[in-house]
Enzyme design. Sequence first.
Site, PDB file in Angstrom:
ATOM      1  N   SER A 169      -5.048  -0.161   0.377  1.00  0.00           N
ATOM      2  CA  SER A 169      -4.592  -0.446  -0.985  1.00  0.00           C
ATOM      3  C   SER A 169      -5.404  -1.563  -1.609  1.00  0.00           C
ATOM      4  O   SER A 169      -5.878  -2.482  -0.919  1.00  0.00           O
ATOM      5  CB  SER A 169      -3.110  -0.846  -0.960  1.00  0.00           C
ATOM      6  OG  SER A 169      -2.696  -1.381  -2.199  1.00  0.00           O
ATOM      7  N   TYR A 222       3.604  -5.969   1.656  1.00  0.00           N
ATOM      8  CA  TYR A 222       2.946  -4.666   1.582  1.00  0.00           C
ATOM      9  C   TYR A 222       1.437  -4.833   1.766  1.00  0.00           C
ATOM     10  O   TYR A 222       0.804  -4.107   2.553  1.00  0.00           O
ATOM     11  CB  TYR A 222       3.245  -3.996   0.246  1.00  0.00           C
ATOM     12  CG  TYR A 222       2.467  -2.726   0.009  1.00  0.00           C
ATOM     13  CD1 TYR A 222       2.717  -1.586   0.772  1.00  0.00           C
ATOM     14  CD2 TYR A 222       1.477  -2.663  -0.973  1.00  0.00           C
ATOM     15  CE1 TYR A 222       1.996  -0.417   0.564  1.00  0.00           C
ATOM     16  CE2 TYR A 222       0.759  -1.498  -1.184  1.00  0.00           C
ATOM     17  CZ  TYR A 222       1.024  -0.381  -0.415  1.00  0.00           C
ATOM     18  OH  TYR A 222       0.309   0.780  -0.620  1.00  0.00           O
TER      19      TYR A 222
END
Length: 379
Positions: A176, A201
């Site tokens: 990501s 995350y």
Amino acid sequence: MMKKQHCLYDAKIADGFPVTVKYIFCFVLFMKVLVSGAAGFIGSWVSKALAERGDEVYCVDNINDYYDVRLKYSRLHCLGIDLMEGEEEIPNDEIRQSSSFSKLRFLRMSIEEKPLLDYLFATEHFDIVVNLAAQVGVRYSITHPYTYMQSNLVGFLNILEACRFHNVKKLVFASSSSVYGLNAKKPYSEDDMVGTPVSLYAVSKRSNELMAHSYSKLYGLQTIGLRYFTVYGPWGRPDMAPMLFATALRDGKPIKVFNDGNMLRDFTYVDDIVEGTIRAIDYDLKPEYCPNGIACRIYNIGCGHPVRLLDFIAELEMTYGKQAQKEFLPMQLGDVCQTYADTTRLEKEMGYRPHWALHDGIAEFVKWFDSEDNPLKAS
């Protein structure tokens, strides 16, 4: 008997690294590919692209309720995977054959289920694994930290171990843009420092990259990590800005604009994301062309043209022909002000070029959003 498919990529070499890549016409055997997270936004599109070109595709997903599962079942419907009469959900551990693709199957399971995952690898003998399963969402990680550790770390470790013990050639996995955290340098390059994450995350995704590197070094597993930038398009996630904005605009409710509108995102249309992912799946990552002779590589996949959130909203307004109400709010925990992808590495080594302009992408997204294909249309 395995048929033959189109092409891999050929690279000219300079200074020990691939610098120019082009498509060539060659023949390779169709692959048997495991796609985890196949009911997700990117996973469903990647699974469809692989099935359409003739690969044997085994799809898995746990269909959790992080967001409305009707959207996940709608994506599966596009793959020819449907609920049986009287069913409200697909039972766990049950294999479904696609009605649209003869070589696509679906199994509802979690990658955290190590015994079942090991059994699947032992019996199916996958050539390549594409791990797109993860607990997603930056803000959700603020309130549900343990969920991320279990899915994104334990689940990913299970995938690595299964690849290791069952002779899988290559693992392609989703990372990501969030790993760049507080990095002030723009655009983001894969060689930038990524030691300042602002969400758990992001920590989990950076951890995946490091775990993959160690398995490439120790066991010779080819690993490619793809740092996805903000993805939008049909069947997108309802917790992301495009869906949230479109829903608010449709319903005449205020659009929440954080950081008083001073946010930029590298919005990337899903077709470009899928193309880049397929190129990574097909790419032969040779150790001799990688740093330290380790077949592990990280790539940005984005558009390379950051857009202000207010400009994104303006495109939606123009498409709908109506003005949005806007509620300006401060920055949220876990957010960053800007994302901006430098995709030079992916362009040079695999020939990737994003093709979708924002105006065209939003038009396709809105067309789907207002259609009967959107299961959340009446929500």
